[in-house]
Design a protein around this motif. Structure first.
Motif, PDB file in Angstrom:
ATOM      1  N   LYS A  95       6.055  25.368   3.164  1.00  0.00           N
ATOM      2  CA  LYS A  95       6.286  24.288   2.196  1.00  0.00           C
ATOM      3  C   LYS A  95       7.417  23.395   2.670  1.00  0.00           C
ATOM      4  O   LYS A  95       8.323  23.837   3.384  1.00  0.00           O
ATOM      5  CB  LYS A  95       6.575  24.836   0.804  1.00  0.00           C
ATOM      6  CG  LYS A  95       7.806  25.689   0.706  1.00  0.00           C
ATOM      7  CD  LYS A  95       7.946  26.244  -0.717  1.00  0.00           C
ATOM      8  CE  LYS A  95       9.215  27.036  -0.865  1.00  0.00           C
ATOM      9  NZ  LYS A  95       9.363  27.694  -2.148  1.00  0.00           N
ATOM     10  N   HIS A 110      15.993  32.762  -8.975  1.00  0.00           N
ATOM     11  CA  HIS A 110      14.761  33.544  -8.806  1.00  0.00           C
ATOM     12  C   HIS A 110      14.798  34.307  -7.496  1.00  0.00           C
ATOM     13  O   HIS A 110      15.678  34.087  -6.659  1.00  0.00           O
ATOM     14  CB  HIS A 110      13.530  32.618  -8.832  1.00  0.00           C
ATOM     15  CG  HIS A 110      13.434  31.702  -7.634  1.00  0.00           C
ATOM     16  ND1 HIS A 110      14.206  30.557  -7.497  1.00  0.00           N
ATOM     17  CD2 HIS A 110      12.676  31.771  -6.495  1.00  0.00           C
ATOM     18  CE1 HIS A 110      13.921  29.955  -6.352  1.00  0.00           C
ATOM     19  NE2 HIS A 110      13.014  30.674  -5.720  1.00  0.00           N
ATOM     20  N   ASP A 112      11.837  35.311  -4.344  1.00  0.00           N
ATOM     21  CA  ASP A 112      10.537  34.805  -3.883  1.00  0.00           C
ATOM     22  C   ASP A 112       9.456  35.888  -3.838  1.00  0.00           C
ATOM     23  O   ASP A 112       8.295  35.627  -4.155  1.00  0.00           O
ATOM     24  CB  ASP A 112      10.662  34.219  -2.466  1.00  0.00           C
ATOM     25  CG  ASP A 112      11.401  32.893  -2.449  1.00  0.00           C
ATOM     26  OD1 ASP A 112      11.496  32.232  -3.504  1.00  0.00           O
ATOM     27  OD2 ASP A 112      11.886  32.517  -1.361  1.00  0.00           O
ATOM     28  N   HIS A 213      18.273  33.447  -5.456  1.00  0.00           N
ATOM     29  CA  HIS A 213      18.716  32.104  -5.064  1.00  0.00           C
ATOM     30  C   HIS A 213      18.289  31.067  -6.091  1.00  0.00           C
ATOM     31  O   HIS A 213      17.473  31.345  -6.966  1.00  0.00           O
ATOM     32  CB  HIS A 213      18.214  31.755  -3.659  1.00  0.00           C
ATOM     33  CG  HIS A 213      16.716  31.761  -3.502  1.00  0.00           C
ATOM     34  ND1 HIS A 213      15.977  32.908  -3.455  1.00  0.00           N
ATOM     35  CD2 HIS A 213      15.831  30.749  -3.374  1.00  0.00           C
ATOM     36  CE1 HIS A 213      14.695  32.612  -3.308  1.00  0.00           C
ATOM     37  NE2 HIS A 213      14.575  31.295  -3.265  1.00  0.00           N
TER      38      HIS A 213
HETATM   39 MN    MN Z   1      12.637  30.396  -3.629  1.00  0.00          MN
END
Ligand code: MN
Ligand code: SIN
Length: 267
Positions: A95, A110, A112, A213
């Motif tokens: 991304k 959050h 990942d 993070h």
């Molecule tokens: Mn992330």
């Protein structure tokens, strides 16, 4: 390009390691031109910010762009990914997060890997990401914040918090689906502090799938573009294709091992 033992030890202890000047200027120039081109096209995987004024992200660019399809195989990425995951890897996700001047929105606290486990059926956290700085990143333009050592807590179970409870859009929105609650963030920050990922264009930062993070919005007049490539161990590829619901631009279906490639630049 291999990580040194000290860099590997830092990654293990802190959950991330940052390396200056890891990319060559030609690649950065090529990416610059590609991003301009992507902005004028309507590719699947392009996501707007909620206000609709600017792009939030371009996902899965390797699926339609030959430069990115080669770039993800660069030895600068494959060799460290193999070191960290101790064996062969494939690309799970690519991304480019754009966080536009004045308009780029936040990413709440959050982890990942919970997305890749719950949504993409990846069973273990044998997965790692590398963030590529496509602009100089300062305190002003929305740097990522990492809590050092927070990856050691493993997956922090979270209910889906977003209003958009179903559908992949919530997973990449400013109201992220799986967030880490404020009490836990405070506790982890008490223990580990916060690292603000600042650096020059061309820096790369490797980070663990379970590190906690976040990043604030970009109120500055400066661009803050990053690319994030996520590599999964080939032995950790999902097995139950029927359960994999997200589109290919979030969950790459080509699980063949990537070999380091010395690629030709494409103009
Ligand atoms: Mn992330
Ligand atoms: C992420 O957490 O995956 C990206 C955050 C950002 O682009 O600032």
């Amino acid at each position: 390009m291999k990580l040194t033992n000290t860099q590997l030890a830092d990654f293990e202890r802190m959950g991330f390691v940052s390396i200056d000047d890891a990319l060559n200027p030609e690649d950065l120039n090529t990416i610059e031109a590609r991003l301009k081109e992507f902005s004028s096209k309507d590719y699947p995987g392009h996501v707007l910010e909620k206000h609709g004024q600017s792009y939030r992200a371009f996902h899965g660019c390797h699926l339609y762009d030959p430069f990115f399809n080669n770039f993800i195989r660069s030895p600068a990425f494959i060799e460290p990914a193999r070191q960290i995951l101790d064996g062969p890897v494939y690309l799970h996700q690519l991304k480019i997060n754009l966080k536009a001047p004045f308009n780029g929105e936040q990413w709440p606290w959050h982890q990942d890997y919970i997305y890749w486990r719950n949504e993409d059926q990846i069973q273990k956290d044998a997965i790692v990401s590398v963030m590529v700085f496509l602009d100089d990143i300062t305190e002003f333009n929305g740097p990522l914040y990492f809590i050092p050592g927070s990856h050691k807590h493993g997956v922090i179970e979270a209910d889906k918090t977003s209003d958009l409870k179903s559908g992949w859009e919530a997973d990449v929105s400013a109201a992220l689906s799986y967030q880490v609650n404020a009490d836990l963030v405070s506790q982890y920050v008490d223990a580990g502090g916060i690292y603000s990922a600042k650096g020059k264009k061309g820096t790369v930062l490797w980070f663990h799938g379970n590190i906690v993070h976040a990043s604030p919005s970009n109120l500055s007049p400066f661009q803050r573009r990053i690319a994030i490539f996520t590599y999964n161990a080939t032995h950790n590829a999902p097995h139950d294709a029927d359960q994999e619901k997200r589109p290919e631009f979030l969950n790459n279906r080509d699980r063949s091992e990537l070999s380091p490639l010395t690629y030709e630049l494409i103009d």
